[in-house]
Scaffold this active site. Sequence first.
Site, PDB file in Angstrom:
ATOM      1  N   SER A  50       2.143  48.050  83.768  1.00 14.53           N
ATOM      2  CA  SER A  50       1.054  47.492  84.419  1.00 14.53           C
ATOM      3  C   SER A  50       1.219  46.370  85.126  1.00 14.53           C
ATOM      4  O   SER A  50       1.995  45.453  85.027  1.00 14.53           O
ATOM      5  CB  SER A  50      -0.063  47.280  83.531  1.00 14.53           C
ATOM      6  OG  SER A  50       0.168  45.978  82.760  1.00 14.53           O
ATOM      7  N   ASP A  83       0.980  50.957  86.510  1.00 11.77           N
ATOM      8  CA  ASP A  83      -0.180  51.059  85.981  1.00 11.77           C
ATOM      9  C   ASP A  83      -1.307  50.084  86.460  1.00 11.77           C
ATOM     10  O   ASP A  83      -1.012  48.892  86.654  1.00 11.77           O
ATOM     11  CB  ASP A  83      -0.203  51.138  84.500  1.00 11.77           C
ATOM     12  CG  ASP A  83      -1.487  51.322  83.617  1.00 11.77           C
ATOM     13  OD1 ASP A  83      -2.289  52.269  84.239  1.00 11.77           O
ATOM     14  OD2 ASP A  83      -1.333  50.866  82.510  1.00 11.77           O
ATOM     15  N   ASP A 105      -5.640  51.093  91.313  1.00 15.77           N
ATOM     16  CA  ASP A 105      -6.829  50.971  90.895  1.00 15.77           C
ATOM     17  C   ASP A 105      -7.769  50.191  91.550  1.00 15.77           C
ATOM     18  O   ASP A 105      -7.839  48.980  91.671  1.00 15.77           O
ATOM     19  CB  ASP A 105      -6.625  50.140  89.371  1.00 15.77           C
ATOM     20  CG  ASP A 105      -7.856  49.947  88.789  1.00 15.77           C
ATOM     21  OD1 ASP A 105      -8.959  50.346  89.019  1.00 15.77           O
ATOM     22  OD2 ASP A 105      -8.018  49.581  87.686  1.00 15.77           O
ATOM     23  N   HIS A 205      -7.926  56.532  80.106  1.00 18.67           N
ATOM     24  CA  HIS A 205      -7.521  55.054  79.782  1.00 18.67           C
ATOM     25  C   HIS A 205      -8.325  54.408  78.489  1.00 18.67           C
ATOM     26  O   HIS A 205      -9.556  55.242  78.269  1.00 18.67           O
ATOM     27  CB  HIS A 205      -8.000  54.211  81.013  1.00 18.67           C
ATOM     28  CG  HIS A 205      -6.879  54.421  82.224  1.00 18.67           C
ATOM     29  ND1 HIS A 205      -6.197  53.443  82.469  1.00 18.67           N
ATOM     30  CD2 HIS A 205      -6.818  55.363  83.015  1.00 18.67           C
ATOM     31  CE1 HIS A 205      -5.563  53.733  83.781  1.00 18.67           C
ATOM     32  NE2 HIS A 205      -5.917  55.103  83.756  1.00 18.67           N
TER      33      HIS A 205
HETATM   34  O1  G3H Z   1      -3.904  51.934  81.225  1.00 22.47           O
HETATM   35  C1  G3H Z   1      -3.673  51.562  80.152  1.00 22.47           C
HETATM   36  C2  G3H Z   1      -4.413  52.061  79.240  1.00 22.47           C
HETATM   37  O2  G3H Z   1      -5.655  52.302  79.715  1.00 22.47           O
HETATM   38  C3  G3H Z   1      -4.258  51.640  77.825  1.00 22.47           C
HETATM   39  O3  G3H Z   1      -5.732  51.148  77.221  1.00 22.47           O
HETATM   40  O4  G3H Z   1      -5.004  49.125  75.746  1.00 22.47           O
HETATM   41  O5  G3H Z   1      -6.999  50.343  75.302  1.00 22.47           O
HETATM   42  O6  G3H Z   1      -4.928  51.635  75.035  1.00 22.47           O
HETATM   43  P1  G3H Z   1      -5.334  50.604  75.784  1.00 22.47           P
HETATM   44 ZN    ZN Z   2      -5.986  51.577  81.690  1.00 21.06          ZN
END
Ligand code: G3H
Ligand code: ZN
Length: 278
Positions: A50, A83, A105, A205
Amino acid sequence: MPLADLTTVAAPLRAARTGLGAFNVVHLEHGAAFVAAAERAGHPVVLQVSQNAVTFHGALAPIGMATLALARAASVDVVVHLDHADDVDLVREALDLGFTSVMYDGSKLPTEQNVATTAEVVRLAHERGVSVEAELGEVGGKNGVHDPSARTDPGEAAWFVAETGVDLLAVAVGSSHAMTTRGAVLDTELIARIAAAVDVPLVLHGSSGVSDEGMRAAIEAGMTKINVSTHLNKIFTGEVRSVLAENPDLVDSRKWFRPGLDAIGVEVERLLRWYADQ
Ligand code: G3H
Ligand code: ZN
């Protein structure tokens, strides 16, 4: 086989109504644990880095190149995905490094601006044969704010996909980022309506907050890529905490890091089987 394109991996899974696990590589070692788990499960996996993780590491290249090397050496299909990027320069860097998928995003932007920038990212990525995921309808939970009430409209989703040319679409259907309990209730009826309205795989997500059964129902309704991070952080940290509590004299970081990695490896293998072996 090893380093794979997201669209190619996700298409048959979408058709079969099975799920594809996408796990966040927060530390370099996570990638190796996730690939080993995918090889044991015999399923493809998405390793995602990410923009937040890039900020933590101070640069994309070291963690990105290590993750790409793991993918190239794997015996199952491994997608290396950027990400939650809202920085187009970071997207360009990921494309230059050889990532096979990027998420732009623009969910916080006004819709017109989200469409315009996403379409530009699609143009850049498709020149390199790279897949693009975008988000419509902001999935809450970032910055500690849990708001599972956002919803993506199916008609708007179809329009967004047609306007931008994205390969996967992240939608808001009741999940929220960074939940440490698994009580989120997904709107499976809405997932089914969005899945019928768009012709690309859907992405969930904030999947950490969803129970095993909730996830099965979401996949059956038409969700394909399942993003999980916090759930694994919780398992990793819980294991490390207990190893350190039992061994207060430990100083070699490998001796407490390894049990944490093993614990998330076991959970990733289980989740990959759960999503795919329906
Ligand atoms: O993009 C990554 C995810 O949406 C992870 O979300 O940490 O709530 O599992 P989370
Ligand atoms: Zn996410």
